[in-house]
Enzyme design. Structure first.
Site, short mmCIF file in Angstrom:
data_model
loop_
_atom_site.label_atom_id
_atom_site.label_comp_id
_atom_site.label_asym_id
_atom_site.label_seq_id
_atom_site.Cartn_x
_atom_site.Cartn_y
_atom_site.Cartn_z
N TYR A 120 -0.28 -2.69 -16.74
CA TYR A 120 0.26 -2.09 -17.97
C TYR A 120 -0.26 -2.85 -19.19
O TYR A 120 -0.58 -2.24 -20.22
CB TYR A 120 1.78 -2.10 -17.94
CG TYR A 120 2.37 -1.33 -16.79
CD1 TYR A 120 2.61 0.04 -16.88
CD2 TYR A 120 2.68 -1.96 -15.59
CE1 TYR A 120 3.14 0.75 -15.82
CE2 TYR A 120 3.22 -1.26 -14.51
CZ TYR A 120 3.44 0.10 -14.64
OH TYR A 120 3.96 0.80 -13.58
N CYS A 121 -0.36 -4.16 -19.07
CA CYS A 121 -0.87 -4.98 -20.16
C CYS A 121 -2.33 -4.67 -20.43
O CYS A 121 -2.77 -4.59 -21.59
CB CYS A 121 -0.70 -6.46 -19.85
SG CYS A 121 1.00 -7.01 -19.66
N ASN A 122 -3.11 -4.50 -19.36
CA ASN A 122 -4.53 -4.22 -19.54
C ASN A 122 -4.75 -2.87 -20.22
O ASN A 122 -5.63 -2.73 -21.08
CB ASN A 122 -5.25 -4.27 -18.19
CG ASN A 122 -5.33 -5.68 -17.64
OD1 ASN A 122 -5.54 -6.62 -18.39
ND2 ASN A 122 -5.14 -5.82 -16.35
#
Length: 224
Positions: free
Chosen positions: A90-92
């Site tokens: 999700y961060c990427n």
């Protein structure tokens, strides 16, 4: 595709166990329970909000060079985005969305930095994997995240699950504390006051980068 639509599609596949994901249903339930507990704790309500004074910080980039919020603010408004690490899909996706929005930020004179607790080698991987051109800064022990009200300790059952899944955060972060930042995004004006703040204890929810543009336009107008 809007960022949240992309995140929701990934989450649906992940929780359904579609290839290449093969996480047991019991693990999904543990993650969901930990998120629900963090939401119920009210931790997000204690994070810094628009109108608060932003803490100053000096952190290292992946090459060991010091980057100071004071120096960045001397050049214009500053966007600070806190994320969990390269291991978090999700961060990427969020990092790539921020990269895509970078020209719009630059047009308003703003700088962007992303902050995570991971080691420099993993920050370099974040830059390469996501084709980033903005700085990734290392926040050992999540100390700067704590100053913004984002740091939390992972519950024991989630720590046990991460260990079982070989998601070795102490190795990723060079820190044995098993703490993480809640994903948070802040726009800081040149006077050091937070103009925009969005924090979500549900790591699968991230605001659209363009949501920050009104705050950046305001910052540009008052500094003109």
């Amino acid at each position: 595709m809007a960022l949240q639509d992309e995140l929701d599609a990934f989450k649906a596949d992940y929780e359904a166990g579609k290839p290449p994901h093969s996480v047991p249903r019991s693990a999904i339930k543990t993650m969901q329970r930990a998120t629900a507990e963090l939401i119920a704790s009210g931790a997000a309500s204690r994070a810094l909000k628009a109108g608060s004074k932003a803490p100053g910080f000096t952190l290292n980039d992946p090459d060991g060079q010091s980057v100071s919020s004071r120096d960045l603010l001397a050049q214009g408004p500053l966007i600070v985005s806190f994320y969990r690490g390269i291991w978090c899909p999700y961060c990427n996706m969020e990092l790539r969305a921020l990269q895509a929005a970078l020209p719009a930020f630059a047009a308003l004179g703003a700088r962007l930095v992303a902050v995570s607790p991971q080691t420099p080698v993993n920050s370099r991987k974040s830059v390469r994997q996501n084709s980033l051109t903005f700085p990734i800064l290392a926040d050992p022990h999540n100390d700067v995240a704590a100053g913004f009200g984002l740091r939390f300790a992972m519950p024991d059952d989630l720590v046990a699950l991460y260990k079982n899944l070989k998601n070795d955060l102490p190795s990723f972060n060079g820190d044995q504390s098993w703490t993480l930042p809640m994903p948070g995004r802040f726009v800081i004006g040149q006077h050091g006051i937070i103009l925009y703040a969005e924090v979500n204890p549900d790591y699968t929810k991230r605001p659209q980068p363009e949501n920050m543009l009104p705050a950046l336009r305001y910052a540009a107008s008052v500094s003109a």
